[in-house]
Design a protein around this motif. Sequence first.
Motif, mmCIF file in Angstrom:
data_model
loop_
_atom_site.group_PDB
_atom_site.id
_atom_site.type_symbol
_atom_site.label_atom_id
_atom_site.label_comp_id
_atom_site.label_asym_id
_atom_site.label_seq_id
_atom_site.Cartn_x
_atom_site.Cartn_y
_atom_site.Cartn_z
ATOM 1 N N PRO A 57 0.795 -1.230 0.000
ATOM 2 C CA PRO A 57 0.000 0.000 0.000
ATOM 3 C C PRO A 57 0.833 1.288 0.000
ATOM 4 N N PHE A 58 0.263 2.308 -0.632
ATOM 5 C CA PHE A 58 0.813 3.660 -0.555
ATOM 6 C C PHE A 58 -0.339 4.649 -0.496
ATOM 7 N N GLN A 110 -6.254 8.936 -0.841
ATOM 8 C CA GLN A 110 -6.474 7.648 -1.484
ATOM 9 C C GLN A 110 -5.409 6.664 -1.029
ATOM 10 N N CYS A 111 -5.835 5.426 -0.749
ATOM 11 C CA CYS A 111 -4.893 4.356 -0.441
ATOM 12 C C CYS A 111 -4.980 3.345 -1.571
ATOM 13 N N ALA A 112 -3.824 2.997 -2.149
ATOM 14 C CA ALA A 112 -3.827 2.082 -3.295
ATOM 15 C C ALA A 112 -2.758 1.014 -3.117
ATOM 16 N N ASP A 113 -2.932 -0.078 -3.855
ATOM 17 C CA ASP A 113 -1.962 -1.178 -3.862
ATOM 18 C C ASP A 113 -1.053 -0.983 -5.065
ATOM 19 N N HIS A 114 0.255 -0.910 -4.816
ATOM 20 C CA HIS A 114 1.219 -0.643 -5.878
ATOM 21 C C HIS A 114 1.427 -1.878 -6.754
ATOM 22 N N ASP A 115 1.348 -1.678 -8.060
ATOM 23 C CA ASP A 115 1.701 -2.736 -9.023
ATOM 24 C C ASP A 115 2.834 -2.234 -9.892
ATOM 25 N N SER A 116 3.801 -3.113 -10.157
ATOM 26 C CA SER A 116 4.998 -2.682 -10.901
ATOM 27 C C SER A 116 4.669 -2.241 -12.318
ATOM 28 N N ASP A 117 3.542 -2.695 -12.892
ATOM 29 C CA ASP A 117 3.197 -2.274 -14.258
ATOM 30 C C ASP A 117 2.502 -0.917 -14.287
ATOM 31 N N GLY A 118 2.318 -0.304 -13.112
ATOM 32 C CA GLY A 118 1.711 1.031 -13.057
ATOM 33 C C GLY A 118 0.205 1.012 -12.926
ATOM 34 N N ALA A 119 -0.421 -0.177 -13.020
ATOM 35 C CA ALA A 119 -1.881 -0.270 -12.893
ATOM 36 C C ALA A 119 -2.234 -0.473 -11.421
ATOM 37 N N HIS A 120 -2.046 0.569 -10.625
ATOM 38 C CA HIS A 120 -2.261 0.463 -9.182
ATOM 39 C C HIS A 120 -3.751 0.273 -8.884
ATOM 40 N N ASP A 121 -4.045 -0.599 -7.925
ATOM 41 C CA ASP A 121 -5.447 -0.894 -7.569
ATOM 42 C C ASP A 121 -5.859 -0.042 -6.374
ATOM 43 N N LEU A 122 -6.999 0.636 -6.523
ATOM 44 C CA LEU A 122 -7.514 1.441 -5.414
ATOM 45 C C LEU A 122 -7.982 0.522 -4.283
ATOM 46 N N ILE A 123 -7.509 0.781 -3.066
ATOM 47 C CA ILE A 123 -8.021 0.063 -1.891
ATOM 48 C C ILE A 123 -9.230 0.821 -1.336
#
Length: 425
Positions: A57-58, A110-123
Amino acid sequence: VVSSSVFTRPLELKQGKPAGKGTITISAEEIKDTRVVLLEIEARNLDKKDFLGKSDPFLEFYKQSDAGTWQLTYRSEVVIKNNLNPCWRKFSVSLQTFCGGDFNKSIKVQCADHDSDGAHDLIGAFETNLTQLQKAGDGSPVEFECIHPEKKQKKKSYKNSGIIRIKSCKIETEYSFLDYVMGGCQINFTVGVDFTGSNGDPKSPDSLHYISPDGINEYLIAIWSVGSVVQDYDTDKLFPAFGFGAQVPPSWQVSHEFALNFNPSNPFCQGIQGIVDAYRQILPQIQLYGPTNFSPIINHVARFAAHSAQQGTASQYFILLIITDGEITDLDQTRQAIVNASKLPMSIIIVGVGEADFKAMEFLDGDNGVLKSLTGEPAARDIVQFVPFRQFKNAPREALSQMVLAEVPKQLVSYYKWQGWPPVK
């Protein structure tokens, strides 16, 4: 950018061809408020987003513009530990950037889950303002439910995607280098000159101390370049100047902190010209020798810095310029001296002259990791700036002084911030 309140340009490929991929918009605002917001945040029970692991998360903070759009003001580091109960590092953002100085302006988190491909998922996300955030502190955190809008719509039983806890929120004034100098902080400039035998006989043209027919050498250029900038911050223009590593009259003992003007009770030279004159006069009167010990002169200046620090005000800061041919004998003692000095209002600039291997100087600089003493004690802050003169041989003189003094303002500010001392006036 500054003259337009909003500055929009098309994105272009090379050679000025339009990229056909939209525009970029930049807005500018003058920062008149020097306050910063310091935040400490953690989360509990965040939703798991990764199929195999947990989440990385970030946080992102947005302020609302006058037009109603959301502008990103801060993005936290990513907690990579697959952690659903992350604790982010304490961070600060300027108050102007964070909310335009308006404590009631809407802020979206906003809190999101980091993905290395840049498609971060919103938590999840929530809206608040600085007035609400400020209620956190003194052991009483403020909590917000992290809501994912789509999940809330789909599931009747949905409560939240985790809890964001604001552990503390403080407003502090952040002072600049100029605030301290204009507020009465005196810069005390000391010069240390290497007179060891490895420099070569000053009478020989291949010596680093040889004064050319036009009256200069690398030592003199370094003194002028750095001193001419620093002297403007010193009201009395009196600078202590020392030599080290030479045999000096009348006893011809080796000394590692002798006054360039041969007056130990008053080693001050009048202006940079005074240092240059003392250097020229002393050269024929001493015998270059060794070893190359840095720690005595560092400890000499540190004693004055320690005395000043006891006053508990941002009134005196000390800069030591060491000009050397690069060989160092007392590396362990010098490491300890620098670690001790890192707790004082002091910066050390090392200018390396000649073509020697400057690995020891680069090690002391600490840019590639925190400098530690022989016993493993780390420096409280980075206070050493090393610059090899050879990189500037054919550059304008200002380029050397600019590089040499690049880190001093932030070193001064970091010390007074660490101590919690505002400008005197």
